[in-house]
Design an enzyme around this catalytic site. Sequence first.
Site, PDB file in Angstrom:
ATOM      1  N   GLY A  53       0.863  -1.176   0.000  1.00 35.98           N
ATOM      2  CA  GLY A  53       0.000   0.000   0.000  1.00 35.98           C
ATOM      3  C   GLY A  53       0.895   1.219   0.000  1.00 35.98           C
ATOM      4  O   GLY A  53       1.849   1.296  -0.774  1.00 35.98           O
ATOM      5  N   GLU A  54       0.646   2.154   0.900  1.00 34.75           N
ATOM      6  CA  GLU A  54       1.504   3.326   1.039  1.00 34.75           C
ATOM      7  C   GLU A  54       1.904   3.413   2.502  1.00 34.75           C
ATOM      8  O   GLU A  54       1.067   3.590   3.377  1.00 34.75           O
ATOM      9  CB  GLU A  54       0.752   4.585   0.589  1.00 34.75           C
ATOM     10  CG  GLU A  54       1.644   5.649  -0.034  1.00 34.75           C
ATOM     11  CD  GLU A  54       2.627   6.244   0.964  1.00 34.75           C
ATOM     12  OE1 GLU A  54       3.834   6.327   0.653  1.00 34.75           O
ATOM     13  OE2 GLU A  54       2.187   6.599   2.064  1.00 34.75           O
ATOM     14  N   CYS A  85       6.175  -5.261   0.560  1.00 33.19           N
ATOM     15  CA  CYS A  85       6.336  -3.927  -0.011  1.00 33.19           C
ATOM     16  C   CYS A  85       6.252  -2.858   1.094  1.00 33.19           C
ATOM     17  O   CYS A  85       7.177  -2.724   1.883  1.00 33.19           O
ATOM     18  CB  CYS A  85       5.321  -3.694  -1.130  1.00 33.19           C
ATOM     19  SG  CYS A  85       5.719  -2.294  -2.198  1.00 33.19           S
ATOM     20  N   ARG A 114      12.846   3.603   0.320  1.00 33.19           N
ATOM     21  CA  ARG A 114      11.496   3.715  -0.239  1.00 33.19           C
ATOM     22  C   ARG A 114      11.546   3.954  -1.744  1.00 33.19           C
ATOM     23  O   ARG A 114      12.408   4.674  -2.246  1.00 33.19           O
ATOM     24  CB  ARG A 114      10.726   4.874   0.406  1.00 33.19           C
ATOM     25  CG  ARG A 114      10.327   4.662   1.840  1.00 33.19           C
ATOM     26  CD  ARG A 114       9.638   5.892   2.416  1.00 33.19           C
ATOM     27  NE  ARG A 114       8.315   6.117   1.842  1.00 33.19           N
ATOM     28  CZ  ARG A 114       7.928   7.258   1.276  1.00 33.19           C
ATOM     29  NH1 ARG A 114       8.762   8.271   1.148  1.00 33.19           N
ATOM     30  NH2 ARG A 114       6.697   7.378   0.817  1.00 33.19           N
ATOM     31  N   HIS A 184       5.170  -8.214  -4.117  1.00 31.00           N
ATOM     32  CA  HIS A 184       3.790  -8.541  -3.745  1.00 31.00           C
ATOM     33  C   HIS A 184       3.486 -10.004  -4.068  1.00 31.00           C
ATOM     34  O   HIS A 184       2.963 -10.300  -5.150  1.00 31.00           O
ATOM     35  CB  HIS A 184       2.815  -7.645  -4.515  1.00 31.00           C
ATOM     36  CG  HIS A 184       2.843  -6.208  -4.138  1.00 31.00           C
ATOM     37  ND1 HIS A 184       1.966  -5.656  -3.229  1.00 31.00           N
ATOM     38  CD2 HIS A 184       3.645  -5.197  -4.550  1.00 31.00           C
ATOM     39  CE1 HIS A 184       2.221  -4.369  -3.099  1.00 31.00           C
ATOM     40  NE2 HIS A 184       3.240  -4.062  -3.889  1.00 31.00           N
ATOM     41  N   GLU A 186       1.130 -11.760  -3.024  1.00 31.69           N
ATOM     42  CA  GLU A 186      -0.316 -11.974  -3.041  1.00 31.69           C
ATOM     43  C   GLU A 186      -0.936 -11.717  -4.415  1.00 31.69           C
ATOM     44  O   GLU A 186      -2.099 -12.066  -4.641  1.00 31.69           O
ATOM     45  CB  GLU A 186      -0.991 -11.082  -1.987  1.00 31.69           C
ATOM     46  CG  GLU A 186      -1.079  -9.600  -2.320  1.00 31.69           C
ATOM     47  CD  GLU A 186       0.213  -8.823  -2.130  1.00 31.69           C
ATOM     48  OE1 GLU A 186       0.190  -7.598  -2.350  1.00 31.69           O
ATOM     49  OE2 GLU A 186       1.247  -9.434  -1.769  1.00 31.69           O
TER      50      GLU A 186
END
EC number: 4.3.3.6
Length: 207
Positions: A53-54, A85, A114, A184, A186
């Site tokens: 996400g963030e 992530c 990041r 990721h 997933e």
Amino acid sequence: MTIPSNRPRVGVLALQGDVREHLAALGDAGADAVPVRRADELATVDALVIPGGESTTMDKLARAFGLWEPLRARLAAGMPAFGSCAGMIMLAARVVDAAPGQETLGVLDITVRRNAFGRQVDSFEADIPLTGLDGGPLRAVFIRAPWVEETGPDVEVLGRVPSGRHAGRIVAVRQGAVLATAFHPELTADRRLHAFFVAMVAAQARV
């Protein structure tokens, strides 16, 4: 990998990001997977996944929902965790190019950068060999992903980018009961890494 006969209860931090995808992957991997948005829900799980996400947004939302301190306490007490992530960033002890005021949970002795691989348009996929994962390389999806620049002595490097201009960059690590990836898992149909984590959780429960 053999799925444990018992079903560990694994939460997914459900504030932002790929929550549904992680829940599905964990269920396929043999866990009783549940979303976690409140401290009382966190108290019911054996382990936690922090999704992509963030990272700065999830930091703020965790505080707004009263989850930050309970999260820190559970992690300090040894709760297994898996960050993908942005989740890797949240678990890291040190962040290069952190947003102003950004804090992390600090349970992984790593330094992450990041957005190290670039912006959204620089997203890519790669086949990553992972230590301890049978069946060949894992197809990994990188979206505005971090990478690990430094690891402490207790951190095991599980995977690196094998080739190309980012060859050698660390993208998967483990320290004790904490697992983290820059990519990721997933977002593909391959459930091996989630099964690996579920097995970690089951092993921790037997100690």
